[in-house]
Design an enzyme around this catalytic site. Structure first.
Site, PDB file in Angstrom:
ATOM      1  N   TYR A   6       0.837  -1.200   0.000  1.00  0.00           N
ATOM      2  CA  TYR A   6       0.000   0.000   0.000  1.00  0.00           C
ATOM      3  C   TYR A   6       0.873   1.251   0.000  1.00  0.00           C
ATOM      4  CZ  TYR A   6      -3.226   3.603   1.578  1.00  0.00           C
ATOM      5  OH  TYR A   6      -3.949   4.760   1.679  1.00  0.00           O
TER       6      TYR A   6
ATOM      7  N   GLU B  49     -11.639   5.385   5.110  1.00  0.00           N
ATOM      8  CA  GLU B  49     -11.109   6.438   5.990  1.00  0.00           C
ATOM      9  C   GLU B  49     -12.094   6.745   7.115  1.00  0.00           C
ATOM     10  OE1 GLU B  49      -8.157   7.592   6.255  1.00  0.00           O
ATOM     11  OE2 GLU B  49      -7.245   7.150   4.319  1.00  0.00           O
TER      12      GLU B  49
ATOM     13  N   TRP C 189      -4.737   2.807  10.606  1.00  0.00           N
ATOM     14  CA  TRP C 189      -4.963   2.531   9.191  1.00  0.00           C
ATOM     15  C   TRP C 189      -4.576   1.094   8.870  1.00  0.00           C
ATOM     16  CZ3 TRP C 189      -7.946   3.739   5.556  1.00  0.00           C
ATOM     17  CH2 TRP C 189      -7.675   3.379   4.239  1.00  0.00           C
TER      18      TRP C 189
END
Length: 189
Positions: free
Chosen positions: A17, A39, A47
């Site tokens: 990512y 988000e 995250w």
């Protein structure tokens, strides 16, 4: 190879990512909605936690199709509340449903979500580090909240702008610092 401090290099999904998606401009409506939902679910969590559950989120949330999600009913919400593969937060699930409808309204009004973003953004990728919000995220957050979206505070929106590549925040020691990526297709681990 040095990466941003937050990238857990023992997690291959996180490394991929960081290296191939974060900060890379990606403006397909489906991708923009996916990142908005993810988000919003990240609020109060890491995250990495959300990223590790991303594939399950895709399955649970109809591959982030806002046309389908806007019509989720009470039974679907209850199914999602029992799904251990996602973050089971009723307020965030309900926000995803609400936000899908608002997202589609914005597309109907502007032609695409990117066209909407460009009413606030000049199209220039910002290179910034060390921030948690900006004038752009403040303004965008306020407008989306006025339109009825939930879990779109300025900090969440700033992380969103970083994720979709409007803001490139790779740190000075990171091998990707200062690079401007060209728009790409959505990341798929």
């Amino acid at each position: 190879m040095q990466r941003c401090f937050w990238c857990n290099e023992s997690n291959p999904v996180y490394v991929a990512y960081h290296d191939t998606e974060w900060g890379v401009p990606q403006f397909d409506d489906r991708y923009l909605f996916e990142m908005l939902v993810l988000e919003s679910f990240q609020a109060g969590l890491s995250w990495e936690c959300i990223l590790n559950k991303r594939e399950h989120f895709r399955r649970a949330f109809s591959n982030f199709d806002p046309e389908i999600i806007q019509n989720y009913d009470t039974e679907t919400v209850e199914r999602l509340m029992q799904d251990t593969g996602i973050v089971r937060n009723r307020r965030k699930i309900l926000a995803a449903i609400c936000n899908a409808a608002v997202f589609l309204d914005i597309i109907a009004e502007h032609g695409s979500f990117l066209a909407y973003l460009k009413t606030f953004w000049d199209g220039v990728i910002r290179m910034e580090t060390g921030k948690t919000h900006s004038d752009l995220s403040d303004t965008l957050s306020k407008d989306l909240q006025q339109r009825g979206m939930k879990f779109v505070g300025t900090t969440i929106l700033y992380a969103y702008l970083q994720a979709i590549g409007i803001v490139n925040s790779h740190e000075p020691d990171c091998f990707l610092h200062g690079t401007l990526s060209t728009p790409s297709t959505p990341f798929s681990p």
